[in-house]
Design a protein around this motif. Structure first.
Motif, PDB file in Angstrom:
ATOM      1  N   LEU A 154       0.825  -1.207   0.000  1.00 58.16           N
ATOM      2  CA  LEU A 154       0.000   0.000   0.000  1.00 58.16           C
ATOM      3  C   LEU A 154       0.859   1.257   0.000  1.00 58.16           C
ATOM      4  CD1 LEU A 154      -2.804  -1.076   2.507  1.00 58.16           C
ATOM      5  CD2 LEU A 154      -3.007  -0.794   0.034  1.00 58.16           C
ATOM      6  N   TYR A 155       1.964   1.220   0.742  1.00 57.65           N
ATOM      7  CA  TYR A 155       2.889   2.358   0.730  1.00 57.65           C
ATOM      8  C   TYR A 155       3.433   2.578  -0.680  1.00 57.65           C
ATOM      9  CZ  TYR A 155       7.200   5.011   1.361  1.00 57.65           C
ATOM     10  OH  TYR A 155       8.200   5.942   1.241  1.00 57.65           O
ATOM     11  N   ALA A 156       3.817   1.479  -1.355  1.00 59.26           N
ATOM     12  CA  ALA A 156       4.364   1.586  -2.706  1.00 59.26           C
ATOM     13  C   ALA A 156       3.330   2.139  -3.683  1.00 59.26           C
ATOM     14  CB  ALA A 156       4.859   0.220  -3.177  1.00 59.26           C
ATOM     15  N   VAL A 157       2.066   1.709  -3.536  1.00 56.43           N
ATOM     16  CA  VAL A 157       0.995   2.225  -4.395  1.00 56.43           C
ATOM     17  C   VAL A 157       0.863   3.730  -4.219  1.00 56.43           C
ATOM     18  CG1 VAL A 157      -1.514   2.265  -4.708  1.00 56.43           C
ATOM     19  CG2 VAL A 157      -0.312   0.080  -4.556  1.00 56.43           C
ATOM     20  N   ASN A 158       0.882   4.185  -2.969  1.00 54.51           N
ATOM     21  CA  ASN A 158       0.715   5.610  -2.689  1.00 54.51           C
ATOM     22  C   ASN A 158       1.955   6.428  -3.050  1.00 54.51           C
ATOM     23  OD1 ASN A 158      -1.977   6.287  -1.049  1.00 54.51           O
ATOM     24  ND2 ASN A 158      -1.351   4.216  -0.545  1.00 54.51           N
ATOM     25  N   ALA A 159       3.126   5.759  -3.099  1.00 57.63           N
ATOM     26  CA  ALA A 159       4.359   6.437  -3.502  1.00 57.63           C
ATOM     27  C   ALA A 159       4.546   6.436  -5.016  1.00 57.63           C
ATOM     28  CB  ALA A 159       5.561   5.772  -2.835  1.00 57.63           C
ATOM     29  N   GLY A 160       3.694   5.688  -5.717  1.00 58.44           N
ATOM     30  CA  GLY A 160       3.776   5.642  -7.172  1.00 58.44           C
ATOM     31  C   GLY A 160       4.921   4.814  -7.714  1.00 58.44           C
ATOM     32  N   TRP A 161       5.373   3.814  -6.956  1.00 54.08           N
ATOM     33  CA  TRP A 161       6.476   2.962  -7.414  1.00 54.08           C
ATOM     34  C   TRP A 161       6.012   2.049  -8.541  1.00 54.08           C
ATOM     35  CZ3 TRP A 161       9.174   0.791  -2.361  1.00 54.08           C
ATOM     36  CH2 TRP A 161       9.774   1.855  -1.681  1.00 54.08           C
ATOM     37  N   THR A 162       6.895   1.797  -9.485  1.00 54.32           N
ATOM     38  CA  THR A 162       6.650   0.769 -10.492  1.00 54.32           C
ATOM     39  C   THR A 162       7.006  -0.598  -9.888  1.00 54.32           C
ATOM     40  OG1 THR A 162       8.911   0.849 -11.352  1.00 54.32           O
ATOM     41  CG2 THR A 162       7.312   2.405 -12.304  1.00 54.32           C
ATOM     42  N   ILE A 163       6.626  -1.670 -10.576  1.00 50.27           N
ATOM     43  CA  ILE A 163       6.942  -3.014 -10.077  1.00 50.27           C
ATOM     44  C   ILE A 163       8.456  -3.214 -10.030  1.00 50.27           C
ATOM     45  CG2 ILE A 163       6.828  -4.086 -12.366  1.00 50.27           C
ATOM     46  CD1 ILE A 163       5.707  -5.665  -9.031  1.00 50.27           C
ATOM     47  N   ARG A 164       9.190  -2.599 -10.976  1.00 48.67           N
ATOM     48  CA  ARG A 164      10.650  -2.718 -10.989  1.00 48.67           C
ATOM     49  C   ARG A 164      11.259  -2.059  -9.749  1.00 48.67           C
ATOM     50  NH1 ARG A 164      15.037  -3.572 -14.265  1.00 48.67           N
ATOM     51  NH2 ARG A 164      16.785  -2.135 -14.060  1.00 48.67           N
ATOM     52  N   GLU A 165      10.659  -0.961  -9.299  1.00 43.85           N
ATOM     53  CA  GLU A 165      11.133  -0.293  -8.084  1.00 43.85           C
ATOM     54  C   GLU A 165      10.691  -1.044  -6.838  1.00 43.85           C
ATOM     55  OE1 GLU A 165      11.100   4.420  -9.254  1.00 43.85           O
ATOM     56  OE2 GLU A 165       9.177   3.383  -9.132  1.00 43.85           O
ATOM     57  N   PHE A 166       9.484  -1.602  -6.893  1.00 43.40           N
ATOM     58  CA  PHE A 166       8.908  -2.228  -5.705  1.00 43.40           C
ATOM     59  C   PHE A 166       9.635  -3.505  -5.303  1.00 43.40           C
ATOM     60  CE2 PHE A 166       5.907  -5.477  -4.099  1.00 43.40           C
ATOM     61  CZ  PHE A 166       5.621  -4.895  -2.875  1.00 43.40           C
ATOM     62  N   VAL A 167       9.940  -4.378  -6.271  1.00 50.85           N
ATOM     63  CA  VAL A 167      10.440  -5.714  -5.944  1.00 50.85           C
ATOM     64  C   VAL A 167      11.715  -5.693  -5.098  1.00 50.85           C
ATOM     65  CG1 VAL A 167      11.389  -7.845  -6.902  1.00 50.85           C
ATOM     66  CG2 VAL A 167       9.269  -6.904  -7.816  1.00 50.85           C
ATOM     67  N   PRO A 168      12.801  -5.001  -5.493  1.00 54.12           N
ATOM     68  CA  PRO A 168      14.009  -5.046  -4.655  1.00 54.12           C
ATOM     69  C   PRO A 168      13.813  -4.408  -3.290  1.00 54.12           C
ATOM     70  CG  PRO A 168      14.274  -3.444  -6.417  1.00 54.12           C
ATOM     71  CD  PRO A 168      13.031  -4.216  -6.717  1.00 54.12           C
TER      72      PRO A 168
END
Length: 244
Positions: A154-168
């Protein structure tokens, strides 16, 4: 060993294999898929600590190739906040009776999955404050219920991260928070053959997941993981209510 023992061992290996596979597909699927089934098979306490061990180990391996994309500015408050709430989660795990724990764990998984499916936008989960809130919630949920990923998603969604940014970054958080959780909860009480089967299942699941990663579209993989997690969460809630 009895037939029931063989069946339980096969079920355990299957759960871990499936969880490992979806973790490699999505970066953070192991706990959501595996925890409800593990707590039904092993009991709440053992299921949680095994999930912590397995998810942490998978995150370590996954992070090896992506650690350069980790964002320290987000990870420091996330991990520091998690460290503060891990003891509370461990306390809850060791105090509540099994049916109540099943109810709590299943409820947390179910609510978290529904929020992720909706792509919930929460102003409190933005910036450094959002990292602290998500990290604190994730640390508590990971130690109490074995599921610390949804607040980070949920934090990543609200920060606008892409899946490439989110995974690591999710894998880095998984390494740290699962290390905290294992320290607080201890190791699961499994026999040597069971440890061997769990390790083998994690390895096979990783190979399958990596093989599917380039072939299965991300939206479909995500929907599969969330659907499995939702079914497991609802089942755990039902068993918890029945036990009460």
């Amino acid at each position: 060993m009895t037939g029931g023992g063989h069946a339980a061992d096969l079920a355990l290996a299957g759960i871990v294999l499936l969880g490992s596979c979806v973790q490699w597909l999505t970066g953070m699927g192991f706990a959501l898929v595996a925890v409800p089934a593990l707590i039904l098979l092993l009991g709440p306490s053992e299921g949680v600590v095994l999930a912590n061990c397995a998810a942490g180990a998978i995150s370590v391996v996954g992070l090896a190739g992506g650690w350069r994309r980790v964002r320290p500015a987000a990870m420091v408050p996330l991990c520091a906040a998690a460290a503060c709430t891990v003891p509370a989660g461990a306390w809850l795990t060791h105090r509540l009776p099994a049916p109540a724990l099943l109810l709590v764990m299943g409820g947390l998984v179910t609510v978290a999955v529904l929020l992720i499916m909706r792509g919930a936008r929460v102003p409190a989960l933005r910036g450094t404050r959002g990292a602290v809130v998500a990290g604190a919630a994730g640390g508590f949920m990971n130690t109490a219920a074995g599921v610390g990923g949804p607040p980070i998603s949920l934090y990543a969604v609200n920060a606008g991260w892409t899946i490439r940014e989110f995974v690591p970054n999710a894998q880095f958080y998984g390494v740290v928070v699962n290390a905290f959780s294992v320290t607080a909860n201890g190791l699961p009480d499994l026999s040597a053959p069971r440890w061997a089967s769990v390790t083998a299942a994690m390895t096979v699941g990783a190979l399958i997941g990596r093989g599917l990663a380039g072939r299965l579209p991300e939206p479909r993989a995500r929907l599969l993981v969330l659907g499995l997690a939702l079914a497991g969460g609802v089942t755990a809630v039902g068993k918890g209510l029945w036990g009460l």
